[in-house]
Write a protein that holds these residues in place. Structure first.
Motif, PDB file in Angstrom:
ATOM      1  N   ALA A 457       0.828  -1.209   0.000  1.00 44.58           N
ATOM      2  CA  ALA A 457       0.000   0.000   0.000  1.00 44.58           C
ATOM      3  C   ALA A 457       0.859   1.254   0.000  1.00 44.58           C
ATOM      4  N   ILE A 458       1.973   1.234   0.713  1.00 44.27           N
ATOM      5  CA  ILE A 458       2.865   2.390   0.739  1.00 44.27           C
ATOM      6  C   ILE A 458       3.443   2.639  -0.655  1.00 44.27           C
ATOM      7  N   VAL A 459       3.857   1.576  -1.322  1.00 42.68           N
ATOM      8  CA  VAL A 459       4.395   1.726  -2.680  1.00 42.68           C
ATOM      9  C   VAL A 459       3.302   2.209  -3.626  1.00 42.68           C
ATOM     10  N   LYS A 460       2.107   1.646  -3.511  1.00 43.55           N
ATOM     11  CA  LYS A 460       1.000   2.086  -4.381  1.00 43.55           C
ATOM     12  C   LYS A 460       0.692   3.557  -4.143  1.00 43.55           C
ATOM     13  N   ALA A 461       0.697   3.987  -2.869  1.00 48.29           N
ATOM     14  CA  ALA A 461       0.409   5.392  -2.574  1.00 48.29           C
ATOM     15  C   ALA A 461       1.437   6.314  -3.193  1.00 48.29           C
ATOM     16  N   ALA A 462       2.697   5.877  -3.227  1.00 43.78           N
ATOM     17  CA  ALA A 462       3.767   6.716  -3.787  1.00 43.78           C
ATOM     18  C   ALA A 462       3.736   6.762  -5.303  1.00 43.78           C
ATOM     19  N   THR A 463       3.128   5.754  -5.942  1.00 45.41           N
ATOM     20  CA  THR A 463       3.186   5.658  -7.402  1.00 45.41           C
ATOM     21  C   THR A 463       1.804   5.710  -8.051  1.00 45.41           C
ATOM     22  N   ILE A 464       0.785   6.026  -7.290  1.00 45.17           N
ATOM     23  CA  ILE A 464      -0.591   5.966  -7.781  1.00 45.17           C
ATOM     24  C   ILE A 464      -0.820   6.943  -8.924  1.00 45.17           C
ATOM     25  N   ASP A 465      -1.676   6.559  -9.850  1.00 40.65           N
ATOM     26  CA  ASP A 465      -2.058   7.449 -10.937  1.00 40.65           C
ATOM     27  C   ASP A 465      -2.715   8.703 -10.354  1.00 40.65           C
ATOM     28  N   PRO A 466      -2.275   9.901 -10.724  1.00 42.38           N
ATOM     29  CA  PRO A 466      -2.811  11.127 -10.117  1.00 42.38           C
ATOM     30  C   PRO A 466      -4.330  11.252 -10.236  1.00 42.38           C
ATOM     31  N   GLU A 467      -4.893  10.805 -11.341  1.00 41.58           N
ATOM     32  CA  GLU A 467      -6.342  10.907 -11.496  1.00 41.58           C
ATOM     33  C   GLU A 467      -7.062   9.962 -10.541  1.00 41.58           C
ATOM     34  N   ASP A 468      -6.511   8.768 -10.351  1.00 41.20           N
ATOM     35  CA  ASP A 468      -7.090   7.829  -9.381  1.00 41.20           C
ATOM     36  C   ASP A 468      -7.027   8.423  -7.980  1.00 41.20           C
ATOM     37  N   ALA A 469      -5.897   9.059  -7.645  1.00 42.77           N
ATOM     38  CA  ALA A 469      -5.754   9.687  -6.326  1.00 42.77           C
ATOM     39  C   ALA A 469      -6.778  10.800  -6.138  1.00 42.77           C
ATOM     40  N   ARG A 470      -6.964  11.625  -7.165  1.00 41.16           N
ATOM     41  CA  ARG A 470      -7.931  12.720  -7.062  1.00 41.16           C
ATOM     42  C   ARG A 470      -9.353  12.192  -6.932  1.00 41.16           C
ATOM     43  N   ARG A 471      -9.687  11.147  -7.663  1.00 40.14           N
ATOM     44  CA  ARG A 471     -11.022  10.566  -7.563  1.00 40.14           C
ATOM     45  C   ARG A 471     -11.291  10.042  -6.155  1.00 40.14           C
ATOM     46  N   ARG A 472     -10.310   9.364  -5.600  1.00 39.52           N
ATOM     47  CA  ARG A 472     -10.456   8.840  -4.243  1.00 39.52           C
ATOM     48  C   ARG A 472     -10.604   9.976  -3.227  1.00 39.52           C
ATOM     49  N   MET A 473      -9.775  10.997  -3.370  1.00 43.31           N
ATOM     50  CA  MET A 473      -9.800  12.083  -2.393  1.00 43.31           C
ATOM     51  C   MET A 473     -11.091  12.880  -2.490  1.00 43.31           C
ATOM     52  N   ARG A 474     -11.610  13.064  -3.671  1.00 46.41           N
ATOM     53  CA  ARG A 474     -12.895  13.769  -3.808  1.00 46.41           C
ATOM     54  C   ARG A 474     -13.990  13.019  -3.056  1.00 46.41           C
TER      55      ARG A 474
END
Length: 500
Positions: A457-474
């Motif tokens: 999970a730490i590695v995924k968080a560091a390399t996550i697709d920016p759009e996926d990260a934004r979707r999750r955070m929204r």
């Protein structure tokens, strides 16, 4: 405020809603505590002739009641021995580890429980003295679980709520407590008993059914009017036998008319003062401070952040182990990544917490000794408490928030991080054993006991697709912003008011 007839809304908590401070002239004064509970309840108290009953933080110091910023404050005195036995002993060396899945071994001492019972009686008497006829009294947390029933004995006219801010254990663990019946009866003195998670409410209902044999339907517990109080031992009065002593409890069937009162037990997930966090996250000086933090850390690609009380339930050791292995495996590199770990001091007079601090600081020193470079550090360890402004700056600076608690009632840090990330950037790695995991489903949910899963999970968080990260955070922000601490308090109190 009506001093003669009492107060219509009374909060009973281990601590008062204020902290003692030193004034500019060297004297002492009081400042409203910054916690979310005080923030949520202070406006209600101002509107409802409110009083707050609690300990003011100094042992062996009697203090008269006083008013502060629209609240009437009623100090409950504690001796140094009572602080040791009731607070450090039964509350935090017996109940705390027992309620947190026995991550550490709980200690059971009869004189601790006697102090707990005595202090709970003192809190109940203080609340009874200050409450108006028909008042609403809201008792807070695990330190005061006997107060509801004691207060009901003293003031049957008042409406009583209780909220448990930490987990409630499953029956198999709770049954280890020698004074389990007293605690259950104490809680069942309330009209409404609130928990962080549905699973906590179910655990409570199951243990009540198993240990006391009370009839339960749709979150309603039917309490016999002839049930003993929290100061009575069922094995002595014989009203309810104890299965642990070879007999089953009296099984109550569906209640008929009379002979019962109803106590409701259900989940009310607590939240944060979202508006305050959002407002701070937009302040230019705090944004500038967040940028300064990144520069001070050497502008790494990814800043990981952990913010915890220094407590064995928070999973700090598991987090450090996962981070160290990722450095060793070459999945993370110092300079490109940095872990900032804020570990606020906690219960520093307790031996187990002193050992935990030594373990954590030893691990940090070993990791930094092995992986630091002249320009960058692997882990920036901060054993301090910080004002909320600095915390929000850290939230803005961090790319990834690591919440790896082994067991947590809610974990409000996770919600604060989400509230601060108005830009939609940032990733939350969240333990499934926190109450927040029930609501923040778009976080990267992990089992912190599984170090390999945590590492992934730490590695995924560091390399996550920016759009996926934004979707999750929204999605996370919609949940946190629409469910703030004020809404939590209103929903609980509205439900309490509706109790018959």
């Amino acid at each position: 405020m009506p001093q003669q007839s009492g107060y219509d809304f009374v909060v009973v908590a281990n601590r008062l809603a204020v902290d003692r401070v030193t004034t500019e002239d060297g004297g002492t004064g009081w400042r409203r505590s910054p916690g979310g509970l005080v923030t949520a309840l202070a406006p209600i108290m101002a509107q409802s002739d409110g009083a707050w009953v609690g300990w003011h933080g100094a042992a062996d110091e009697p203090l008269e009641a006083f008013d502060h910023q629209g609240m009437h404050l009623v100090p409950v005195p504690l001796s140094e021995q009572e602080v040791e036995d009731y607070y450090e002993g039964f509350s935090n060396a017996t109940l705390w580890p027992l309620y947190h899945d026995v991550i550490a071994r709980p200690a059971f001492h009869r004189h601790w429980f006697e102090a707990y019972r005595r202090v709970n009686r003192r809190f109940a008497e203080a609340a009874a003295d200050v409450a108006a006829q028909g008042a609403t009294v809201w008792v807070q947390d695990y330190q005061l679980q006997l107060v509801p029933a004691m207060l009901r004995e003293l003031r049957p006219d008042v409406k009583i709520g209780f909220f448990n801010h930490i987990p409630f254990p499953p029956p198999g663990l709770f049954s280890q407590l020698p004074w389990r019946h007293s605690v259950l009866r104490g809680l069942l003195g309330a009209d409404l008993i609130g928990f962080q998670r549905e699973s906590d409410a179910r655990n409570f209902q199951r243990v009540v059914r198993h240990r006391l044999g009370y009839y339960i339907k749709s979150d309603q517990v039917f309490v016999p009017l002839d049930a003993p109080g929290p100061g009575e031992d069922a094995s002595v009065n014989g009203l309810h036998a104890d299965p642990a002593r070879g007999t089953a409890p009296r099984q109550l069937t569906a209640p008929t008319e009379g002979g019962f009162r109803v106590a409701e037990a259900k989940a009310f997930p607590i939240s944060i003062d979202t508006d305050k966090i959002v407002e701070l996250s937009e302040r230019p000086d705090i944004i500038a401070r967040s940028q300064q933090i990144r520069r001070e850390l050497g502008e790494p690609d990814t800043i990981f952040l952990g913010v915890d009380r220094l407590d064995y339930t928070k999973g700090i050791r598991h987090r450090l182990k996962a981070y160290e292995e990722l450095l060793r495996d070459g999945k993370l590199t110092v300079g490109e990544a940095c872990l900032v770990q804020v570990a606020s001091p906690s219960r520093e007079g307790v031996a187990s917490y002193q050992r935990l601090r030594e373990d954590i600081e030893g691990a940090v020193g070993r990791i930094n000794g092995e992986y630091d470079t002249l320009a960058h550090t692997a882990i920036r360890y901060l054993h301090h408490s910080y004002p909320v402004e600095e915390m929000v700056a850290l939230y803005l600076a961090a790319d990834v928030m690591l919440v790896t608690a082994l067991r947590d009632g809610m974990n409000l840090v996770a919600k604060e991080y989400v509230a601060a990330r108005k830009s939609g950037q940032g990733v939350l790695v969240l333990s499934e054993f926190t109450g927040a995991a029930d609501q923040l489903r778009q976080a990267l949910l992990i089992n912190p006991h599984d170090v390999d899963e945590l590492k992934a999970a730490i590695v995924k968080a560091a390399t996550i697709d920016p759009e996926d990260a934004r979707r999750r955070m929204r999605s996370l922000r919609r949940q946190v912003v629409s469910n703030n601490v004020q809404r939590w308090a209103e929903e609980f109190l509205d439900r309490l008011a509706a109790q018959p």
